[in-house]
Scaffold this motif. Sequence first.
Motif, PDB file in Angstrom:
ATOM      1  N   UNK A 127     -21.331   5.456  24.938  1.00  0.00           N
ATOM      2  CA  UNK A 127     -22.000   4.204  25.246  1.00  0.00           C
ATOM      3  C   UNK A 127     -23.164   4.456  26.197  1.00  0.00           C
ATOM      4  N   UNK A 128     -24.236   3.711  26.027  1.00  0.00           N
ATOM      5  CA  UNK A 128     -25.304   3.734  27.024  1.00  0.00           C
ATOM      6  C   UNK A 128     -24.749   3.166  28.317  1.00  0.00           C
ATOM      7  N   UNK A 129     -25.175   3.710  29.436  1.00  0.00           N
ATOM      8  CA  UNK A 129     -24.763   3.154  30.716  1.00  0.00           C
ATOM      9  C   UNK A 129     -25.293   1.729  30.804  1.00  0.00           C
ATOM     10  N   UNK A 130     -24.539   0.853  31.462  1.00  0.00           N
ATOM     11  CA  UNK A 130     -24.927  -0.554  31.529  1.00  0.00           C
ATOM     12  C   UNK A 130     -26.319  -0.740  32.125  1.00  0.00           C
ATOM     13  N   UNK A 131     -26.634  -0.001  33.175  1.00  0.00           N
ATOM     14  CA  UNK A 131     -27.961  -0.135  33.801  1.00  0.00           C
ATOM     15  C   UNK A 131     -29.069   0.268  32.826  1.00  0.00           C
TER      16      UNK A 131
ATOM     17  N   UNK B  29     -28.800   0.221  29.518  1.00  0.00           N
ATOM     18  CA  UNK B  29     -28.811  -0.783  28.450  1.00  0.00           C
ATOM     19  C   UNK B  29     -29.591  -2.015  28.895  1.00  0.00           C
ATOM     20  N   UNK B  30     -29.336  -2.489  30.108  1.00  0.00           N
ATOM     21  CA  UNK B  30     -30.053  -3.660  30.625  1.00  0.00           C
ATOM     22  C   UNK B  30     -31.558  -3.408  30.640  1.00  0.00           C
ATOM     23  N   UNK B  31     -31.961  -2.243  31.126  1.00  0.00           N
ATOM     24  CA  UNK B  31     -33.389  -1.926  31.206  1.00  0.00           C
ATOM     25  C   UNK B  31     -34.021  -1.895  29.811  1.00  0.00           C
ATOM     26  N   UNK B  32     -33.336  -1.294  28.851  1.00  0.00           N
ATOM     27  CA  UNK B  32     -33.884  -1.215  27.497  1.00  0.00           C
ATOM     28  C   UNK B  32     -33.924  -2.583  26.823  1.00  0.00           C
ATOM     29  N   UNK B  33     -32.898  -3.395  27.060  1.00  0.00           N
ATOM     30  CA  UNK B  33     -32.865  -4.741  26.480  1.00  0.00           C
ATOM     31  C   UNK B  33     -34.009  -5.572  27.051  1.00  0.00           C
ATOM     32  N   UNK B  34     -34.232  -5.461  28.358  1.00  0.00           N
ATOM     33  CA  UNK B  34     -35.367  -6.165  28.959  1.00  0.00           C
ATOM     34  C   UNK B  34     -36.688  -5.634  28.411  1.00  0.00           C
ATOM     35  N   UNK B  35     -36.731  -4.342  28.112  1.00  0.00           N
ATOM     36  CA  UNK B  35     -37.912  -3.741  27.500  1.00  0.00           C
ATOM     37  C   UNK B  35     -38.177  -4.279  26.100  1.00  0.00           C
ATOM     38  N   UNK B  36     -37.136  -4.801  25.446  1.00  0.00           N
ATOM     39  CA  UNK B  36     -37.283  -5.424  24.120  1.00  0.00           C
ATOM     40  C   UNK B  36     -37.834  -6.839  24.239  1.00  0.00           C
ATOM     41  N   UNK B  37     -37.952  -7.346  25.478  1.00  0.00           N
ATOM     42  CA  UNK B  37     -38.517  -8.671  25.674  1.00  0.00           C
ATOM     43  C   UNK B  37     -37.515  -9.746  26.064  1.00  0.00           C
ATOM     44  N   UNK B  38     -36.255  -9.371  26.239  1.00  0.00           N
ATOM     45  CA  UNK B  38     -35.238 -10.348  26.635  1.00  0.00           C
ATOM     46  C   UNK B  38     -35.221 -10.513  28.151  1.00  0.00           C
ATOM     47  N   UNK B  39     -34.991 -11.727  28.604  1.00  0.00           N
ATOM     48  CA  UNK B  39     -34.751 -12.023  30.015  1.00  0.00           C
ATOM     49  C   UNK B  39     -33.256 -12.258  30.136  1.00  0.00           C
ATOM     50  N   UNK B  40     -32.567 -11.410  30.873  1.00  0.00           N
ATOM     51  CA  UNK B  40     -31.109 -11.458  30.959  1.00  0.00           C
ATOM     52  C   UNK B  40     -30.679 -12.340  32.135  1.00  0.00           C
ATOM     53  N   UNK B  41     -29.885 -13.371  31.819  1.00  0.00           N
ATOM     54  CA  UNK B  41     -29.257 -14.177  32.866  1.00  0.00           C
ATOM     55  C   UNK B  41     -27.854 -13.650  33.134  1.00  0.00           C
ATOM     56  N   UNK B  42     -27.150 -13.265  32.059  1.00  0.00           N
ATOM     57  CA  UNK B  42     -25.796 -12.739  32.183  1.00  0.00           C
ATOM     58  C   UNK B  42     -25.629 -11.586  31.210  1.00  0.00           C
TER      59      UNK B  42
ATOM     60  N   UNK C  39     -22.652  -8.754  29.866  1.00  0.00           N
ATOM     61  CA  UNK C  39     -21.242  -8.406  29.929  1.00  0.00           C
ATOM     62  C   UNK C  39     -20.842  -7.541  28.749  1.00  0.00           C
ATOM     63  N   UNK C  40     -19.688  -6.917  28.896  1.00  0.00           N
ATOM     64  CA  UNK C  40     -19.081  -6.173  27.800  1.00  0.00           C
ATOM     65  C   UNK C  40     -18.154  -7.142  27.084  1.00  0.00           C
ATOM     66  N   UNK C  41     -18.343  -7.271  25.779  1.00  0.00           N
ATOM     67  CA  UNK C  41     -17.527  -8.167  24.963  1.00  0.00           C
ATOM     68  C   UNK C  41     -16.921  -7.347  23.835  1.00  0.00           C
TER      69      UNK C  41
END
Length: 88
Positions: free
Chosen positions: A32-36, A38-51, A53-55
Amino acid sequence: MKLITLTAVAALTLSSFTFAGADCPKHPKAEWLKEADAKAKIEGMGYKIKKFKVSGECYEIYGHNKEGKKAEVYFDTKTLNVVKAEID
């Protein structure tokens, strides 16, 4: 009659939980990508993360997409491919 009604309500409730999540591929946790990261890459895709989590086997975010629309998105924990997205 009450038992039938309760059974029907329980079945509807459980079926809504079944459709709520996403079916992400299973990867060993070591892959798995480390959460930090993953968050950075997801934000790099243009998403603004409010929450975040692992689901189950997914990373899940609640926030906004690059167009500013509300988004609930499930990502593969290894590749960050979008598995399921609900955009309002």
